[in-house]
Design a protein around this motif. Structure first.
Motif, mmCIF file in Angstrom:
data_model
loop_
_atom_site.group_PDB
_atom_site.id
_atom_site.type_symbol
_atom_site.label_atom_id
_atom_site.label_comp_id
_atom_site.label_asym_id
_atom_site.label_seq_id
_atom_site.Cartn_x
_atom_site.Cartn_y
_atom_site.Cartn_z
ATOM 1 N N LYS A 107 -5.220 -3.438 2.752
ATOM 2 C CA LYS A 107 -5.245 -4.330 2.052
ATOM 3 C C LYS A 107 -4.264 -4.367 0.925
ATOM 4 O O LYS A 107 -4.327 -3.414 0.086
ATOM 5 N N VAL A 108 -3.260 -5.494 0.986
ATOM 6 C CA VAL A 108 -2.230 -5.280 -0.161
ATOM 7 C C VAL A 108 -2.579 -6.427 -1.263
ATOM 8 O O VAL A 108 -2.799 -7.657 -0.794
ATOM 9 N N GLU A 109 -2.691 -5.910 -2.347
ATOM 10 C CA GLU A 109 -3.031 -7.172 -3.400
ATOM 11 C C GLU A 109 -1.876 -6.851 -4.534
ATOM 12 O O GLU A 109 -1.271 -6.022 -4.696
ATOM 13 N N ARG A 110 -1.865 -8.207 -5.145
ATOM 14 C CA ARG A 110 -0.878 -8.070 -6.439
ATOM 15 C C ARG A 110 -1.636 -7.402 -7.673
ATOM 16 O O ARG A 110 -2.736 -7.226 -7.685
ATOM 17 N N PRO A 111 -0.825 -6.977 -8.497
ATOM 18 C CA PRO A 111 -1.186 -6.048 -9.564
ATOM 19 C C PRO A 111 -1.933 -6.981 -10.790
ATOM 20 O O PRO A 111 -1.954 -8.152 -10.594
#
Length: 406
Positions: free
Chosen positions: A37-41
């Protein structure tokens, strides 16, 4: 359990948010894929702050949709973040995204660029209208697709504005179709050697869901349109919702044999005399023609009894029926408990979680997800290491905020 999970060895990059995309990722994780899962900072997936909010880190919504995944948080505004993401996608079999068409092209994460680097990549896009057509540029949510699809217009009481469906039908239905399409593309890749772009639209999938409305309209030459009917279905008498003395229930006695058993039972237990033998009601067309008369009799009969009494009588003659259950009834339903459809997980911060399970059941492998949803950037170092980054390089990326952790 004697087999490995079907998608063991498949790496999935979940670059999606909120519902449809994350649901796809959760399903693939249950089937054995390694899902990152890739999320924004900073704030991460907006679903972290959508019901039921637990704290500033997560919510029931996020925990449910992202269990089984590893989590990274990447600053795409930094060139090193873009390079990290492209390296990650080079290592992947599947990429999932649910942004407006064209949005990821600007980040170097569009299908054309990623597939040029990794021709075996199966790239799945989910959007409101799809990547083609005059509305492809428009934003939208499940609510928009439900309204556009004709489904919303069919529900509710005549003369009233239709109600909200209260479940995310468009997102979930599109999501499970995306799961099917991804698996088909992975299978096709075995012989073709190449991945491809899967273009899923919420609007498309809800239109495909019409099991009768479209053909009724087209085959009648445009004369038959679905109408709001409230609590029953005029083309399938008797099939609907009825109010008992202490709650609501549904009855499905629309098939001729079931209707005859139902009508005979009704007459034996205080219903209208002669009801069971009335030949006018022995065919579906006849029942539909006399629907108002039938509904009046059944409503009055049900209203004089409790839900339990009516269900016991209907079970006794094998006529399908059920109480209209609340969520607390569902969670405590012995059938749901026997099927394991409320899953328990132990979370290090929130304790025991009870969340809806997925309906997958395999004879030779277990799709139960034990890994809880990740904290923001929880697995940055582990994932970076699989891409060949050294400990020093990872530390520098973390120190500079290229890889962000909560």
């Amino acid at each position: 359990m004697t087999q490995a999970l079907p998608l063991a060895g498949i790496r999935v990059i979940d670059y999606s948010h909120f519902l449809a995309g994350p649901y796809v990722g959760r399903c693939l994780a249950a089937l054995g894929a390694e899902v990152i899962k890739v999320e924004r900072p900073g704030s991460g997936d907006a679903g972290r702050q959508h019901a039921h909010v637990l704290d500033d880190k997560s919510s029931g919504y996020f925990l449910q949709l992202n269990m089984g995944k590893q989590g990274v948080s990447v600053n795409m505004k930094d060139p090193r973040g873009k390079a990290f993401m492209q390296k990650l996608c080079d290592s992947a079999d599947v990429f999932i995204e649910n942004y407006r068409p064209g949005a990821l092209d600007k980040l170097g994460l569009g299908f054309a660029e990623l597939s040029a680097r990794n021709p075996k990549l199966v790239y799945c896009s989910i959007s409101a209208y799809g990547h083609t057509g005059p509305d492809s540029h428009r934003a939208g949510f499940g609510l928009i697709a439900e309204a556009k699809s004709g489904i919303m217009q069919m529900v509710g009481n005549p003369g009233e504005a239709p109600p909200l469906l209260r479940i995310s039908l468009g997102d979930m239905y599109t999501g499970i179709h995306a799961v099917a399409a991804i698996n088909a593309a992975l299978l096709g890749r075995v012989t073709s050697g190449r991945g491809q772009h899967i273009d899923m639209a919420l609007y498309d999938t809800l239109v495909s869901m019409h099991e009768y409305a479209v053909q009724c309209y087209t085959l009648s030459g445009g004369t038959v349109l679905p109408q709001q009917t409230g609590h029953d279905m005029p083309t399938s008498t008797l099939y609907g919702v009825f109010r008992a003395s202490d709650g609501d229930l549904v009855i499905a006695a629309q098939v001729d044999d079931a209707w005859k058993r139902f009508a005979a039972m009704l007459e034996q237990h205080g219903g209208p005399v002669g009801f069971g033998g009335d030949a006018r009601f022995h065919s579906l067309n006849g029942r539909n023609e006399h629907r108002v008369e039938i509904l009046a009799a059944v409503k009055a009969w049900v209203a004089a009894r409790s839900v339990a009494e009516v269900l016991a009588l209907l079970d006794g003659i094998d006529v399908p029926s059920a109480k209209v259950q609340r969520i607390d009834d569902v969670i405590n339903d012995p059938q749901i408990q026997a099927r394991g459809m409320v899953q328990e997980q132990d979370h290090p911060r929130y304790g025991k979680l009870r969340l809806p399970n997925l309906p997958f059941r395999f004879s030779d492998c277990d799709t139960t997800i034990h890994r809880v949803a990740p904290d923001l950037g929880e697995h940055n170092a582990e994932v970076a290491a699989t891409l060949g980054y050294s400990a020093g390089e990872i530390a520098a990326l973390q120190a500079d905020g290229v890889l962000f952790a909560q």
